[in-house]
Design a protein around this motif. Structure first.
Motif, PDB file in Angstrom:
ATOM      1  N   UNK A  63       0.818  -1.213   0.000  1.00 44.13           N
ATOM      2  CA  UNK A  63       0.000   0.000   0.000  1.00 44.13           C
ATOM      3  C   UNK A  63       0.847   1.255   0.000  1.00 44.13           C
ATOM      4  N   UNK A 112     -16.627  -5.594  -0.392  1.00 40.68           N
ATOM      5  CA  UNK A 112     -16.035  -4.391  -0.978  1.00 40.68           C
ATOM      6  C   UNK A 112     -16.617  -4.000  -2.341  1.00 40.68           C
ATOM      7  N   UNK A 144      -2.011  -0.291  -8.171  1.00 42.05           N
ATOM      8  CA  UNK A 144      -3.330   0.273  -8.496  1.00 42.05           C
ATOM      9  C   UNK A 144      -3.382   1.760  -8.198  1.00 42.05           C
ATOM     10  N   UNK A 172      -7.354  -2.502   9.083  1.00 40.85           N
ATOM     11  CA  UNK A 172      -8.612  -2.663   8.340  1.00 40.85           C
ATOM     12  C   UNK A 172      -8.797  -1.518   7.350  1.00 40.85           C
ATOM     13  N   UNK A 231      -6.411   0.180   5.890  1.00 40.17           N
ATOM     14  CA  UNK A 231      -5.483  -0.060   4.769  1.00 40.17           C
ATOM     15  C   UNK A 231      -6.049  -1.127   3.832  1.00 40.17           C
ATOM     16  N   UNK A 232      -6.584  -2.185   4.425  1.00 40.86           N
ATOM     17  CA  UNK A 232      -7.173  -3.255   3.613  1.00 40.86           C
ATOM     18  C   UNK A 232      -8.329  -2.720   2.784  1.00 40.86           C
ATOM     19  N   UNK A 233      -9.165  -1.895   3.424  1.00 41.14           N
ATOM     20  CA  UNK A 233     -10.331  -1.349   2.723  1.00 41.14           C
ATOM     21  C   UNK A 233      -9.891  -0.463   1.563  1.00 41.14           C
ATOM     22  N   UNK A 234      -8.840   0.334   1.796  1.00 37.64           N
ATOM     23  CA  UNK A 234      -8.355   1.219   0.728  1.00 37.64           C
ATOM     24  C   UNK A 234      -7.873   0.398  -0.465  1.00 37.64           C
ATOM     25  N   UNK A 235      -7.114  -0.636  -0.164  1.00 29.71           N
ATOM     26  CA  UNK A 235      -6.611  -1.490  -1.251  1.00 29.71           C
ATOM     27  C   UNK A 235      -7.782  -2.166  -1.970  1.00 29.71           C
ATOM     28  N   UNK A 236      -8.726  -2.687  -1.163  1.00 25.37           N
ATOM     29  CA  UNK A 236      -9.867  -3.405  -1.738  1.00 25.37           C
ATOM     30  C   UNK A 236     -10.682  -2.484  -2.640  1.00 25.37           C
ATOM     31  N   UNK A 247      -9.631   0.021  -4.333  1.00 27.02           N
ATOM     32  CA  UNK A 247      -8.902   0.230  -5.592  1.00 27.02           C
ATOM     33  C   UNK A 247      -9.108  -0.963  -6.531  1.00 27.02           C
ATOM     34  N   UNK A 248      -9.088  -2.142  -5.939  1.00 31.47           N
ATOM     35  CA  UNK A 248      -9.309  -3.350  -6.763  1.00 31.47           C
ATOM     36  C   UNK A 248     -10.719  -3.338  -7.330  1.00 31.47           C
ATOM     37  N   UNK A 249     -11.703  -3.040  -6.474  1.00 29.39           N
ATOM     38  CA  UNK A 249     -13.090  -3.101  -6.944  1.00 29.39           C
ATOM     39  C   UNK A 249     -13.390  -1.991  -7.959  1.00 29.39           C
ATOM     40  N   UNK A 309     -11.375  -1.208 -10.269  1.00 30.75           N
ATOM     41  CA  UNK A 309     -10.962  -1.861 -11.517  1.00 30.75           C
ATOM     42  C   UNK A 309     -12.023  -2.873 -11.973  1.00 30.75           C
ATOM     43  N   UNK A 310     -12.583  -3.577 -11.003  1.00 29.72           N
ATOM     44  CA  UNK A 310     -13.615  -4.570 -11.350  1.00 29.72           C
ATOM     45  C   UNK A 310     -14.849  -3.879 -11.922  1.00 29.72           C
ATOM     46  N   UNK A 365     -14.857  -1.204 -13.631  1.00 26.24           N
ATOM     47  CA  UNK A 365     -14.512  -0.859 -15.006  1.00 26.24           C
ATOM     48  C   UNK A 365     -14.669  -2.087 -15.910  1.00 26.24           C
ATOM     49  N   UNK A 366     -14.197  -3.224 -15.399  1.00 22.52           N
ATOM     50  CA  UNK A 366     -14.286  -4.451 -16.194  1.00 22.52           C
ATOM     51  C   UNK A 366     -15.749  -4.836 -16.429  1.00 22.52           C
TER      52      UNK A 366
END
Lengths: 188, 148
Positions: free
Chosen positions: A102, A146, A188, B14, B16-21, B23-25, B27-28, B30-31
């Motif tokens: 991160x 999420x 990302x 948590x 940090x995890x949420x922030x990363x998640x 960002x991933x979602x 992208x999803x 967009x897909x």
């Protein structure tokens, strides 16, 4: 009771993500479309009289059940179920540190070089591939929590497990994704 | 870095995890917006099919409710008192028939007894008086009694 317009709008808003969710699980376009159609029909026929606010949670539960039904049917047919074994294994993250990933991502200017090396479409594909690779329960918890933006309690209700399990699955999924994407040089 | 991770509170981790998640979602999302045309068309058809089934289910439910309500109204209005009256009549009729039957049987029985007694009396009166009858004090008294 949800009106016909509310039901229509809800299905419109959720159908594409539902298809993707099913696709990540079964890895087959036709099967994913069948699962989504089945879930939509079940929702419309049996739960169409529920208040509009209840539809998202009910639909996610139905979609999960429809996906499980598909796996059961495959099992009956004797198909090889690669994903099913994933439901058990948690996977070890070792000493991987999510903060490291991160922090690297926070420095967006520094991550530009990695983005340049892979096209945007390829990044999308890579992320989707990693999502598919996640163990089933982890993927389900991650996407519900999420992507569908359910809270922990709602995710637990949709998955039929405890809130603690949801947190564990989500944490492991995030770590696994971060580790895999970092290994591929994707930020990302 | 590991030390840094250990000093993070669970809520910080948590976050940090949420922030990363997220960002991933992103992208999803967009897909999922870039699905092939045939897939979006099939999803649309599936949605229409599901909504049609919902319409049919609602119509069937409404018809059932109308039928139930209609039956209730009919019972409350026209059909109720009339059917009740017929029910009472139907339950009384066998009792009435039974009473009439008893009266008829009693009447026939009495008539038979009367006619049998008349036949005996006629036979007695038409026959000759036996000699032994004159030794009977009752018969003697009968003979002495004045005739009307």
């Amino acid at each position: 009771m949800a009106s016909e317009k509310e039901l229509t709008d809800f299905l419109k808003s959720v159908e594409k993500r539902a298809f993707k969710r099913a696709l990540y699980a079964v890895r087959d376009n036709e099967a994913a479309l069948d699962i989504v159609q089945d879930a939509m029909i079940r929702l419309a026929e049996k739960y169409g009289d529920r208040p509009a606010a209840e539809l998202p949670l009910v639909f996610q539960r139905i979609l999960s059940n429809a996906t499980m039904d598909w796996f059961r049917r495959q099992k009956v047919r004797g198909a090889i179920m690669r994903n099913f074994s994933d439901f058990e294994s948690a996977g070890e993250d070792g000493d991987f540190d999510i903060l490291e990933t991160l922090e690297a991502q926070d420095g967006s200017t520094a991550s530009e070089s990695a983005s340049d090396s892979v096209s945007r479409a390829q990044i999308l594909l890579a992320i989707e591939a990693q999502i598919e690779q996640l163990p089933g329960r982890q993927r389900e918890a991650f996407l519900l929590r999420y992507w569908e933006e359910l809270d922990v309690a709602e995710t637990a209700a949709a998955m039929g497990c405890s809130e603690g399990s949801v947190k564990t699955h989500c944490s492991r999924a995030v770590h696994a994704l971060a580790k895999a994407l970092k290994a591929k040089g994707i930020t990302l | 870095m590991k030390n840094q991770n250990t000093i993070l509170s669970s809520s910080g981790l948590e976050t940090l995890q949420a922030r990363f998640a997220l960002r991933v979602t992103a992208q999803l999302n967009e897909a999922s917006r870039e699905l092939p045309h045939d897939v979006t068309e099939r999803l649309k058809a599936a949605r229409e099919h599901a909504l049609e089934r919902a319409r049919l289910a609602r119509r069937a439910e409404a018809a059932t409710q109308v039928q139930t309500a209609g039956g209730g109204v009919a019972a409350l209005l026209g059909g109720g008192p009339r059917s009740d009256w017929w029910l009472k009549l139907a339950s009384v009729l066998p009792l009435v028939a039974l009473v009439i039957g008893f009266v008829l049987i009693e009447h026939v029985h009495t008539k038979t007894q009367i006619s049998a007694a008349a036949e005996i009396d006629a036979a007695l009166l038409a026959d000759d008086v036996p000699p032994a009858a004159y030794s009977d004090p009752g018969f003697v008294e009968f003979l002495k009694a004045p005739r009307d």
